[in-house]
Design a protein around this motif. Structure first.
Motif, PDB file in Angstrom:
ATOM      1  N   VAL A 295      -3.074  -1.593 -11.849  1.00 34.44           N
ATOM      2  CA  VAL A 295      -2.994  -0.688 -12.999  1.00 34.44           C
ATOM      3  C   VAL A 295      -1.839   0.283 -12.747  1.00 34.44           C
ATOM      4  O   VAL A 295      -1.654   0.764 -11.635  1.00 34.44           O
ATOM      5  CB  VAL A 295      -4.327   0.077 -13.162  1.00 34.44           C
ATOM      6  N   SER A 296      -1.049   0.521 -13.783  1.00 36.77           N
ATOM      7  CA  SER A 296       0.066   1.469 -13.660  1.00 36.77           C
ATOM      8  C   SER A 296      -0.239   2.711 -14.488  1.00 36.77           C
ATOM      9  O   SER A 296      -1.175   2.712 -15.311  1.00 36.77           O
ATOM     10  CB  SER A 296       1.364   0.831 -14.176  1.00 36.77           C
ATOM     11  N   ALA A 297       0.592   3.730 -14.294  1.00 38.44           N
ATOM     12  CA  ALA A 297       0.396   4.969 -15.050  1.00 38.44           C
ATOM     13  C   ALA A 297       0.724   4.765 -16.530  1.00 38.44           C
ATOM     14  O   ALA A 297       0.442   5.647 -17.353  1.00 38.44           O
ATOM     15  CB  ALA A 297       1.257   6.084 -14.465  1.00 38.44           C
TER      16      ALA A 297
ATOM     17  N   SER B  13       0.802  -1.234   0.000  1.00 39.55           N
ATOM     18  CA  SER B  13       0.000   0.000   0.000  1.00 39.55           C
ATOM     19  C   SER B  13       0.832   1.281   0.000  1.00 39.55           C
ATOM     20  O   SER B  13       0.353   2.327  -0.444  1.00 39.55           O
ATOM     21  CB  SER B  13      -0.956   0.008   1.193  1.00 39.55           C
ATOM     22  N   GLY B  14       2.087   1.216   0.473  1.00 42.50           N
ATOM     23  CA  GLY B  14       2.907   2.425   0.496  1.00 42.50           C
ATOM     24  C   GLY B  14       3.108   2.977  -0.912  1.00 42.50           C
ATOM     25  O   GLY B  14       3.543   2.260  -1.805  1.00 42.50           O
ATOM     26  N   PHE B  15       2.747   4.214  -1.136  1.00 37.54           N
ATOM     27  CA  PHE B  15       2.870   4.915  -2.416  1.00 37.54           C
ATOM     28  C   PHE B  15       1.977   4.314  -3.516  1.00 37.54           C
ATOM     29  O   PHE B  15       2.088   4.682  -4.669  1.00 37.54           O
ATOM     30  CB  PHE B  15       4.334   4.991  -2.888  1.00 37.54           C
ATOM     31  N   ARG B  16       1.087   3.414  -3.148  1.00 40.09           N
ATOM     32  CA  ARG B  16       0.168   2.828  -4.133  1.00 40.09           C
ATOM     33  C   ARG B  16      -1.108   3.650  -4.269  1.00 40.09           C
ATOM     34  O   ARG B  16      -1.663   3.792  -5.356  1.00 40.09           O
ATOM     35  CB  ARG B  16      -0.152   1.379  -3.714  1.00 40.09           C
ATOM     36  N   PHE B  17      -1.561   4.234  -3.153  1.00 43.25           N
ATOM     37  CA  PHE B  17      -2.849   4.936  -3.173  1.00 43.25           C
ATOM     38  C   PHE B  17      -2.685   6.457  -3.072  1.00 43.25           C
ATOM     39  O   PHE B  17      -3.634   7.199  -3.275  1.00 43.25           O
ATOM     40  CB  PHE B  17      -3.742   4.413  -2.041  1.00 43.25           C
ATOM     41  N   CYS B  18      -1.508   6.879  -2.690  1.00 40.61           N
ATOM     42  CA  CYS B  18      -1.158   8.300  -2.648  1.00 40.61           C
ATOM     43  C   CYS B  18       0.371   8.322  -2.556  1.00 40.61           C
ATOM     44  O   CYS B  18       0.986   7.275  -2.379  1.00 40.61           O
ATOM     45  CB  CYS B  18      -1.784   8.996  -1.438  1.00 40.61           C
TER      46      CYS B  18
ATOM     47  N   THR C 196      -6.550   5.309 -10.608  1.00 40.59           N
ATOM     48  CA  THR C 196      -7.773   4.916  -9.898  1.00 40.59           C
ATOM     49  C   THR C 196      -8.923   4.787 -10.889  1.00 40.59           C
ATOM     50  O   THR C 196      -9.695   3.824 -10.855  1.00 40.59           O
ATOM     51  CB  THR C 196      -8.138   5.989  -8.845  1.00 40.59           C
ATOM     52  N   ASP C 197      -9.020   5.750 -11.771  1.00 45.18           N
ATOM     53  CA  ASP C 197     -10.089   5.761 -12.759  1.00 45.18           C
ATOM     54  C   ASP C 197      -9.972   4.545 -13.696  1.00 45.18           C
ATOM     55  O   ASP C 197     -10.948   3.856 -13.980  1.00 45.18           O
ATOM     56  CB  ASP C 197      -9.980   7.079 -13.540  1.00 45.18           C
TER      57      ASP C 197
END
Ligand SMILES: Cc1ncc(COP(=O)(O)O)c(C=O)c1O
Length: 464
Positions: free
Chosen positions: A437-439, A262-267, A349-350
């Protein structure tokens, strides 16, 4: 509903896959000569053989058979910018080109910058780096036991904290046992370890209260993932996070968040900081390493002090802790995510929301009920993770590992093994039912995922 047996379907898919990927099949035969099962990480060694990768860029990897494979595994979910992002590779290339990067064994100013950055984004006071998530959670456990002088570790059933002794209890669901999430998962461990681990249920506040009431005085730490990864991509609820904090404090136990996923995954930082529940210690790896082997234990100064001179906890970090090239990748990645937080996270996220919806619809069109977990919770606002479950009863909410990992409730073999192979035939790679999902992923990639799921569903349907 009765459990299904997918042996015939898996055999059919495996035969097609051998024809689809003859080079990878041949390499597997060579690999078996010296590599156990043909590789060095069990989960990568899908059956009958894994695709052997020759290059990777962004959302795609290319294999020995020339397939361009759309990848949602993305480096065990570490590659939030996709494979080999220029943001990191160009910095590393410049460093190697100018004669730095492999001078392991010294300290430098880069690790100071990286530590400052990590602490400022997670609310931690002190950090020590190491080289894998497993080591980080092991050191966090040492620190908790050393600091409190207590023996027992509490964890969540279905939680994976890497291959370290206290993490190897209560990971897999054992349907045949009344204590389905309480077994020791590896031979070779001292039996005493299992006796020192208490397993509670994810997001079950009542059970947490009961176990703390019964065992509070002997619990050194309560460690869990705020976003349960291998247990089924399930976010913790606000109530569970608060209860974990309050009960740990009340009973003198340390609260450890395993934020390896979760670290750096959601923000651009920790869930803890975003949500306002601060653990005593937290572990980080994956995304914050920028694609390199970096992990960290970070938290309260008075606890972390035990890792230092005179503290008595042997947290040595290891030969490759703060490896210069790894630190460079880590610092570069975190700085990038901080600078681009406002664009990266809403975008992934989208896309993940679209992926969940697309996958569910593709299976529904073939009459197969698929439920995607990984959605946001009231504690975790923006999720770019998605995992497919096939509940036997369409009304099953699929919101706890007791459902998602129980083959009597969800068709686990279908989501873990059959789906992976069926999608590989469409040149799409998923793990644990889907992935991250990645950028580097695009709307077109999500459409392609939906089409692949539709074709996979058509292959699967006649066997159900
Ligand atoms: C939540 C969590 N903790 C710890 C680990 C172990 O990390 P590593 O594989 O870097 O040892 C993992 C790995 O997947 C993980 O997902």
């Amino acid at each position: 509903m009765k459990r299904r047996n997918h042996a015939a379907l898996l055999a059919r898919l495996a035969a097609e896959y051998e024809r689809h990927s003859p080079r990878s099949a041949a390499i597997q035969r060579d690999a078996l000569r010296h590599l156990v099962d043909g590789g060095s990480h069990t989960i990568r060694l899908l059956q009958p053989f894994p695709p052997r990768i020759t290059s990777a860029k962004g959302a795609y990897v290319t294999d020995e058979d020339g397939h361009r494979i759309l990848d949602f595994w993305q480096g065990h979910y570490a590659n939030i910018l996709g494979h080999n992002p220029p943001v990191v590779t160009e910095v590393l290339a410049r460093a190697f080109g100018s004669g730095t990067g492999l001078q392991t064994g010294f300290t430098d100013s880069l690790q100071v910058r990286t530590a400052d950055l990590l602490c400022s984004r997670t609310g931690a006071e002190r950090v020590r780096f190491t080289s894998s998530g497993s080591l980080a959670t092991m050191y966090a456990t040492f620190l908790s036991r050393g600091f409190t002088g207590r023996e027992t570790v509490m964890k969540v059933g279905g939680g994976w904290h890497g291959a370290q002794p206290w993490g190897l209890v209560g990971v897999d669901f054992h349907a045949e046992s009344a204590h389905s999430f309480e077994q020791q998962e590896s031979k070779g461990l001292p039996h005493a370890v299992a006796e020192q681990v208490i397993v509670t249920r994810f997001n079950d506040v009542a059970m947490l209260e009961k176990l703390f009431a019964e065992n509070g005085a002997r619990i050194a730490c309560f460690i869990f993932e705020p976003f349960l990864g291998s247990g089924g991509f399930l976010p913790a609820t606000r109530e569970f996070l608060h209860a974990a904090r309050e009960l740990s404090t009340k009973h003198g136990a340390l609260l450890v968040f395993d934020e390896v996923i979760s670290g750096f995954r959601f923000c651009a930082g920790s869930i803890a900081r975003r949500f306002g529940v601060q653990p005593d210690l937290a572990t980080y790896a994956k995304i914050m390493g920028g694609g390199m082997p970096v992990a960290a234990v970070a938290g309260r100064a008075d606890v972390m002090k035990f890792a230092g001179r005179g503290g008595g906890v042997k947290f040595s970090g290891g030969t490759y802790s703060c490896h210069p090239a790894s630190m460079l990748a880590s610092c570069t990645m975190m700085e990038h995510l901080v600078a681009h937080e406002a664009s990266v996270y809403p975008m992934i996220t989208d896309l993940a929301a679209k992926a969940r919806q697309t996958v569910e619809s593709a299976f529904q069109a073939e009459g197969i009920t698929a439920r995607c977990s990984g959605r946001n919770s009231n504690a975790i606002p923006a999720s770019s993770m998605a995992c497919v479950h096939f509940p036997h009863d369409p009304a099953t909410p699929c919101d706890s590992p007791d459902q998602t990992r129980n083959p009597d409730v969800c068709d686990v073999e279908l989501s873990d093994s059959v789906l992976q192979l069926a999608l590989l035939l469409e040149d799409v790679f998923v793990m644990h039912g889907l992935g991250a999902v990645s950028a580097a992923h695009t709307e077109e990639d999500i459409i392609r995922l939906g089409e692949a799921c539709g074709k996979a569903a058509k292959r699967i349907r006649p066997f159900l």
